[in-house]
Design a protein around this motif. Structure first.
Motif, short mmCIF file in Angstrom:
data_model
loop_
_atom_site.label_atom_id
_atom_site.label_comp_id
_atom_site.label_asym_id
_atom_site.label_seq_id
_atom_site.Cartn_x
_atom_site.Cartn_y
_atom_site.Cartn_z
N UNK A 8 0.84 -1.03 -0.15
CA UNK A 8 0.01 -0.01 0.01
C UNK A 8 0.86 1.13 -0.05
N UNK A 9 0.84 1.95 -0.95
CA UNK A 9 1.39 3.40 -1.07
C UNK A 9 0.55 4.42 -0.67
N UNK A 10 0.83 5.21 0.41
CA UNK A 10 0.03 6.12 0.80
C UNK A 10 0.67 7.72 0.54
N UNK A 11 0.17 8.35 -0.39
CA UNK A 11 0.77 9.71 -1.05
C UNK A 11 0.66 9.61 -2.49
N UNK A 12 0.07 10.39 -3.05
CA UNK A 12 -0.15 10.56 -4.35
C UNK A 12 0.72 11.69 -5.20
N UNK A 89 3.92 1.66 2.56
CA UNK A 89 5.09 2.83 1.93
C UNK A 89 4.38 4.09 1.92
N UNK A 90 4.77 4.98 3.03
CA UNK A 90 4.44 6.27 3.31
C UNK A 90 5.14 7.23 2.44
N UNK A 91 4.67 7.73 1.41
CA UNK A 91 5.58 8.71 0.53
C UNK A 91 5.01 10.08 0.48
N UNK A 92 5.24 10.80 1.62
CA UNK A 92 4.45 12.06 1.81
C UNK A 92 5.91 13.00 2.31
N UNK A 112 3.26 -6.37 10.09
CA UNK A 112 3.35 -5.44 8.91
C UNK A 112 4.56 -4.72 8.84
N UNK A 113 5.06 -4.24 7.98
CA UNK A 113 6.13 -3.28 7.82
C UNK A 113 5.85 -2.01 7.14
N UNK A 114 6.11 -1.00 8.07
CA UNK A 114 5.95 0.30 7.56
C UNK A 114 7.19 1.13 6.89
N UNK A 115 7.36 1.50 5.72
CA UNK A 115 8.44 1.88 5.36
C UNK A 115 8.26 3.68 5.02
N UNK A 116 8.84 4.48 5.66
CA UNK A 116 8.77 5.86 5.39
C UNK A 116 9.87 6.14 4.27
N UNK A 117 9.32 6.50 3.11
CA UNK A 117 10.06 6.68 2.02
C UNK A 117 10.01 8.14 1.44
N UNK A 118 10.65 9.21 1.84
CA UNK A 118 11.93 9.20 2.67
C UNK A 118 11.16 9.48 4.23
N UNK A 146 16.86 8.71 1.63
CA UNK A 146 16.28 9.55 0.81
C UNK A 146 15.37 8.81 0.05
N UNK A 147 14.42 9.73 -0.84
CA UNK A 147 13.38 9.33 -1.66
C UNK A 147 14.16 8.62 -2.82
N UNK A 148 13.62 7.33 -3.47
CA UNK A 148 14.43 6.64 -4.46
C UNK A 148 14.26 7.60 -5.77
N UNK A 149 13.53 8.20 -6.09
CA UNK A 149 13.12 8.61 -7.34
C UNK A 149 13.28 10.14 -7.60
N UNK A 150 13.79 10.54 -8.73
CA UNK A 150 13.84 12.00 -9.21
C UNK A 150 12.71 12.20 -10.15
N UNK A 151 11.78 12.85 -9.99
CA UNK A 151 10.85 12.96 -11.21
C UNK A 151 9.62 14.11 -10.50
#
Length: 238
Positions: A8-12, A89-92, A112-118, A146-151
């Motif tokens: 589950x990716x939280x943050x759009x 995965x929290x992407x905010x 469960x695993x919670x990954x804060x990214x970043x 750090x966040x994996x992506x640049x975009x």
């Protein structure tokens, strides 16, 4: 390539678009979730059935070019999204971690695993404290430097990915859970390298220098013209 785990990716936002899209392109079961106030961002993805990715790099799933990442499960119901996930995965932006943690903690289950990214400087510590205060046990907690992506999002249900890190330090708290975390993430996130101190991982992220210093040096222009995006900072040799 699918590993059978549900993400589950939280943050759009920019990062959430890239993260959910790449997991989908890898064949993973992915739910994309955000708060109801961002329904205007989620609705085009739901209508299109996924996200169109334009990748400028070889080491993004599918390589360079345009790819369609199917996302049949897009929702504003955070409880339902979290309940069925193996990995959340929290992407905010880090200033919103507490809001997301508060929304999630009542739905998290042991294992469960919670990954804060970043995760920023101390996101994993903040999450662990909130879980302890709420009596939630058995949750694995991790954050990369750090966040994996640049975009950046390129329009409704579209994202351009121009960069992706190949080697990223991963902090786990407590560090004794590192093997368990890597057993879960290793196949889908080969970029992550477990580190022995989650605070050191947070301190090593470039965001503290990359964002505040240019913003301070552009304060006068921001006061005159109003807010503008990071890519538009005036950065000169001096």
């Amino acid at each position: 390539m699918a590993t059978g785990k549900r993400y589950t990716v939280i943050g759009a936002g920019n990062g959430g678009h890239a993260q959910a899209a790449e997991l989908s392109l890898k064949g993973c079961d992915v739910v994309l979730c955000d708060f109801p106030q961002f329904e205007d961002v989620l609705a085009p993805i739901r209508e299109a059935g996924g996200i169109t990715v334009t990748s400028g790099i070889d080491h993004f799933a599918g390589g360079k070019g345009e790819h369609f990442a199917a996302l049949p499960n897009v929702t504003t119901d955070i409880g339902a999204a979290v309940n069925g996930a193996d990995v959340v995965i929290v992407v905010v932006p880090c200033q919103y971690h507490e809001v997301v943690i508060d929304a999630c903690k009542g739905h998290l289950k042991s294992g469960q695993l919670v990954l804060l990214n970043p995760g920023g400087v101390g996101g994993a510590l903040l999450l662990r404290r909130a879980l302890a205060a709420g009596g939630v046990e058995g949750i694995l907690v991790a954050q990369p430097s750090d966040l994996l992506y640049g975009g950046r999002r390129a329009g409704p249900a579209k994202v351009n990915v121009g960069a992706k890190k190949k080697n990223v330090a991963l902090g786990v708290f407590p560090a004794s859970d590192s093997d368990a975390v890597m057993d879960i993430l290793g196949d889908d996130f080969p970029e992550y390298r477990p580190f022995d101190n989650v605070l050191a991982v947070g301190m090593s992220g470039p965001g503290m220098a990359v964002h505040p210093i240019p913003m301070i040096m552009n304060a006068v222009k921001i006061d005159q013209l109003g807010a503008y995006t990071y890519t538009s900072y005036d950065i000169t040799p001096s």
